[in-house]
Design an enzyme around this catalytic site. Structure first.
Site, short mmCIF file in Angstrom:
data_model
loop_
_atom_site.label_atom_id
_atom_site.label_comp_id
_atom_site.label_asym_id
_atom_site.label_seq_id
_atom_site.Cartn_x
_atom_site.Cartn_y
_atom_site.Cartn_z
N LYS A 152 0.86 -1.20 0.00
CA LYS A 152 0.00 0.00 0.00
C LYS A 152 0.89 1.24 0.00
CE LYS A 152 -3.87 1.93 2.73
NZ LYS A 152 -4.73 1.70 3.91
N SER A 155 -9.42 1.54 2.97
CA SER A 155 -8.59 2.33 2.10
C SER A 155 -7.53 1.51 1.36
CB SER A 155 -7.90 3.43 2.92
OG SER A 155 -7.06 2.88 3.89
N SER A 170 -9.73 -0.56 7.16
CA SER A 170 -9.09 -0.48 5.84
C SER A 170 -8.37 -1.75 5.42
CB SER A 170 -8.07 0.67 5.82
OG SER A 170 -8.72 1.91 5.82
#
Lengths: 450, 450
Positions: free
Chosen positions: B65, B139, B163
Site C-alpha cells: 500500500k 482504504s 481499511s
C-alpha cells in the site's frame, strides 16, 4: 500498626484529636469529622477486635485529601461551589476502612489538585509542618501536614505532576506514588485523568506500604485500572543498579541541597547499590509537556465547564490555567500525545539496565509569601523532577534524605511501571528501614475482600 | 510458499507481470516496479536458493500500500503533492524482503488512508476484483485487488477503521488486522497513529499468517511497539466460545447477507464452536467515536498542516474531513478519549468468557457510481462492524464466508489484544484450512533476523 496492639483504637482517636487541638493548624482540614463520630467507630472496632476480628490496619488513623470521596462527607476539591456529598467512599478509602482504618476527615489541597504549592485554596494556604512560614507543598498539602504533625498515621493524596511527592519532601515524610492504574481512581475528582494516581503519605515506608497493599486491585469501575503482570518483580536485587543525575541536571538545587543529594547517593552505595551517572535531561524535557503543552486540556475536560460557568467560584490562578487549556486545539493535544509516546520510548531506553533512578524530589522550599506574590513561576520549578514520572508511566517513592538550607531535603526512587516493590526496597536502603513484605502478593490476597 | 519450491522465483515474476497485463487494472498501482528490476532480484534469489539459502518467503510476490515506505520508491499516500522517496523501507516491508519476498510495487488507496471505499484517490477509483462496477473497498484498495486478482501472493495494507478488512470482504480474500503495536508502524504515513495497524491480505490464512509472522516484533523505532505478553494464548480451545450478534445488531445487512452470516455461524458450530448471542450495540456505539467525535483530530496532527497549506492538493472529501478535524478543541479530544476508555472497559466485560466475537465484516457492497455521488454516507455505514476494533484494542481476521446479493460475503473473527493466534484458529474453522503454526513462537524466533 503495632500501636493498635498496645493501646485501644478509642485511645488513639482521643490522642489524635488532642494533637489536632494542640497543633492549631485549622487550614489542614476542609472537613474534620466530629470527634464523637470517629470515637464511636473506634469503640465498635475495639469490640470487634476483642471478639477476634483480624484487621490489618486496625485503628490506623487516616486523613483523606478532599478530592477523594468519603461517604457522607462533602467532596470539595477545595472549591466550595463544586462540592457534592457522595453516598459511597472511593474504593481506595473503603478498602482502608474495611481493613480497620478510621477516617479523621478531609484535607485541604491546591484547588482541583492544580498546583504543587499548597497555597491555591480558599481554605487558606497550608503552612509547612516544620517551618510554618514555608509552603507545605501541594497539591496534597493538608494530607502531608496531617501526617507530618503526627495527627494521622497515613494520609491519602493524589498525584498527577508530583502532588503526592513534593509535599512529602517538604514535610520530611514518605510519599508513595504507585504505578498508574493499580489503585482505582474511582471516586476521585480527576485532575488530568490519564496521569492521576492515588498516593499514600506516612512517616515510615512500612506504614505507607501496608496501606497501599490493601488499596491495590481492580474495582471494576476504573477504566484505567491495571493489574500486576505475570512477570512482576517482587524485590530489588541485593546490589541494585541505580541511575543518578550528573551536576548539569542538578543546577536548580542550592549547593547545600546538591550536597545532600550526593550524600544520599553515597548512602545508597554504602548500602550495596551500584550507581551510574546518566543524562536525565530528556526526562526533564518530557516534564515540560505537562503544562507547557496541550496535555493540560484534560483538566478542562474534567472541570472546565464548571469553572467556565462561574470563573469567580475558583481560585484565580487555578481558573487561569484551566480556562486557558480550554482554548487549545485537539490536533495540538494529539501531537503532544505523540511526542509523549516518543519520550516514553526514550525513557525505556534510558532506564534499561537500571533498577531505578534516584532524583531530588523537588528543587527548593519557598516561603508562602513568595508563592503568593508569584503563584506560577515557583510552582513550575517545584515540579522539575516530578512532572515526568506519571507522564512516562513510572512509579516513585519519595523519602526524607537529610537536611539542606535549614529544612528537610528529600529524594525520590523512580522505577518502571509495576516495579513499585523494587522502588520500596531501594528507598528502604536510604531510610534504613527493613524492606517491607513484597507488595504484589499482599495486594493480590487482599484484593479479594477489597 | 510451496510454489516457490516447484517453480523458480524468476518464473513467478514473469507470470505476475503477465497477469498484470491481462488484468488491465492500471488503477491498482500507483508505482508498479519495472519488470526487469523485479526479475533481476528474482534471479538473484534463485541463485541464493540454489546455493542453499533458506528463506521462509522465497519468491512470495508482495504488493505494498502506498502509505508504507519501500526504499527508493515514492510514498504518495495517494496524494501526489505529498510524495517523498524514502531511502529505507518500513520494517514491515524489509522483514518480508529479508525473508525472500519480492516487492512488485506500491498500490492505490483512499488518500491518506481516509476512507473505506477505494474511490477517494486522484489515481482513480479501484474497481472490485470480481465485479468491476462495484467498489473495491478501502482504504487498502489496490492491495486487496492485487491479491484477489492473483497478481500478488500477499499485500500489505493499513487499518485504522477497517481499511485492512473491508476490502478483504469485498474482494473475497483474507485480511489479518493484528493487535496494535505488534507490527512496527515505522515508515508508515500515519492516519490516526494511536489506532493504525499494518495488515496483510492473502488468498489463504496460511499465506497471510506466514507473512505476518516475519513482520512482528519490536524495531526500536515505533514508540507504540508492543511484544507478546508472557501469558499469550498460542491457540484457540478445541471448542471455542464465540459471541455472535442478534438480529437487532444485523439490521444494516440485506436479508441475503443476514442469511449468509447465519450460515457462517452454523459452520462455526458444526466445526465445534459454542456460540452465544450477545448484544454488541455498545461496540457499534463506540465505533461512532472514531469519526463523529474528536479522535479524528489525530488525522489533522498527521497531515493537517500539509493539507491546510494547499487544500486543492488533496481529494476534496478527504480534505474536508481532515480540515474539519483541525477545528476541534483539545478538551473534546480529552473527553472522547475518556469515553473510549469507558468503552474499552465495557468491551472487556462484554467479551469476558468468550474466545472471540464473530461479526459481518461490512454492511453492503455499493457501486462506484453510488459512492461518487454520495462520498460520505455509504462510507460511514461500511465501517459499522470494523470501526470499533482498533479503538478498543482488539485483533481481527477477516475471511470469506460465502455469497450474498450476487457477490462475496465476509465475516470477521474479533479477539482481545494479543489473541491473534486464537483468531486465526477460529477463522480456520470457517475457511476449512488447517490452523497454521502458532504465531507468537514464529514471531519471536524470526524477530531475531527481522
Amino acid at each position: 500498626m503495632t500501636q493498635a496492639l498496645t493501646i485501644s483504637c478509642a485511645e488513639r482517636v482521643l490522642d489524635a484529636y488532642r494533637r489536632i487541638a494542640e497543633a492549631d493548624r485549622p487550614e489542614v482540614w476542609i472537613t474534620l469529622r466530629p470527634e464523637t463520630d470517629v470515637l464511636a467507630e473506634a469503640r465498635e472496632l475495639d469490640r470487634r477486635i476483642a471478639a477476634g476480628a483480624e484487621l490489618p490496619l486496625a485503628g490506623t488513623l487516616v486523613a483523606v485529601k478532599d478530592n477523594i470521596d468519603v461517604a457522607d462527607l462533602p467532596t470539595t476539591a477545595a472549591c466550595p461551589g463544586f462540592a457534592y456529598t457522595p453516598a459511597t467512599s472511593a474504593p481506595a478509602v473503603q478498602r482502608l476502612v474495611d481493613a480497620g482504618a478510621l477516617v479523621l476527615g478531609k484535607t485541604n489541597l491546591d484547588q482541583f489538585a492544580t498546583g504543587l504549592v499548597g497555597v491555591r485554596s480558599p481554605y487558606g494556604p497550608v503552612r509547612n509542618a516544620l517551618r510554618p512560614e514555608k509552603i507545605s507543598g501541594g497539591s496534597s498539602s493538608g494530607s502531608a501536614v496531617a501526617v507530618a504533625l503526627g495527627i494521622a498515621d497515613i494520609a491519602l493524596g493524589t498525584d498527577t505532576a508530583g502532588s503526592g511527592r513534593v509535599p512529602a519532601a517538604l514535610n520530611d515524610i514518605v510519599g508513595l506514588k504507585p504505578t498508574l492504574g493499580l489503585v482505582p481512581t474511582t471516586g476521585v475528582v480527576p485532575a488530568a485523568r490519564s496521569y492521576d494516581a492515588v498516593t499514600v503519605f506516612a512517616r515510615t515506608l512500612t506504614e505507607a506500604q501496608r496501606a497501599l497493599a490493601v488499596m491495590i486491585g481492580p474495582d471494576g469501575g476504573d477504566p484505567l485500572g491495571r493489574t500486576w503482570p505475570d512477570d512482576v518483580r517482587l524485590s530489588a536485587p541485593e546490589h541494585p543498579r541505580v541511575a543518578v543525575p550528573g551536576d548539569d541536571d542538578l543546577t536548580p538545587l542550592s549547593p547545600e541541597a546538591r550536597a545532600a543529594f550526593r550524600t544520599a547517593v553515597k548512602r545508597l552505595e554504602a548500602a550495596g547499590a551500584e550507581t551510574t551517572v546518566i543524562d536525565v535531561s530528556p526526562l526533564l524535557e518530557a516534564a515540560r509537556l505537562l503544562y507547557d503543552g496541550a496535555l493540560v486540556a484534560e483538566r478542562y475536560a474534567a472541570v472546565g465547564e464548571f469553572i467556565a460557568g462561574d470563573p469567580s467560584a475558583a481560585d484565580p490562578t487555578v481558573a487561569g490555567i484551566i480556562l486557558a487549556s480550554g482554548e487549545l486545539p485537539a490536533h495540538a493535544l494529539a501531537a503532544d500525545q505523540e511526542r509523549l509516546d516518543g519520550y516514553k520510548a526514550l525513557a525505556r531506553r534510558l532506564l534499561a539496565g537500571y533498577d531505578a533512578l534516584l532524583l531530588p524530589t523537588t528543587t527548593e522550599h519557598p516561603d508562602i509569601a513568595a508563592v503568593q506574590a508569584d503563584p506560577v513561576t515557583v510552582n513550575s520549578r517545584l515540579g522539575t523532577y516530578t512532572n515526568f514520572v506519571n507522564l512516562l508511566d513510572l512509579a516513585a517513592v519519595a523519602v526524607p534524605a537529610g537536611e539542606a538550607d535549614g529544612g528537610p531535603f528529600g529524594v525520590s526512587v523512580i522505577t518502571r511501571a509495576f516495579e513499585d516493590q523494587p522502588a520500596l526496597d531501594i528507598a528502604a536502603l536510604l531510610t534504613g528501614e527493613q524492606a517491607p513484605t513484597p507488595l504484589p502478593g499482599t495486594g493480590v490476597d487482599l484484593a479479594v475482600f477489597g
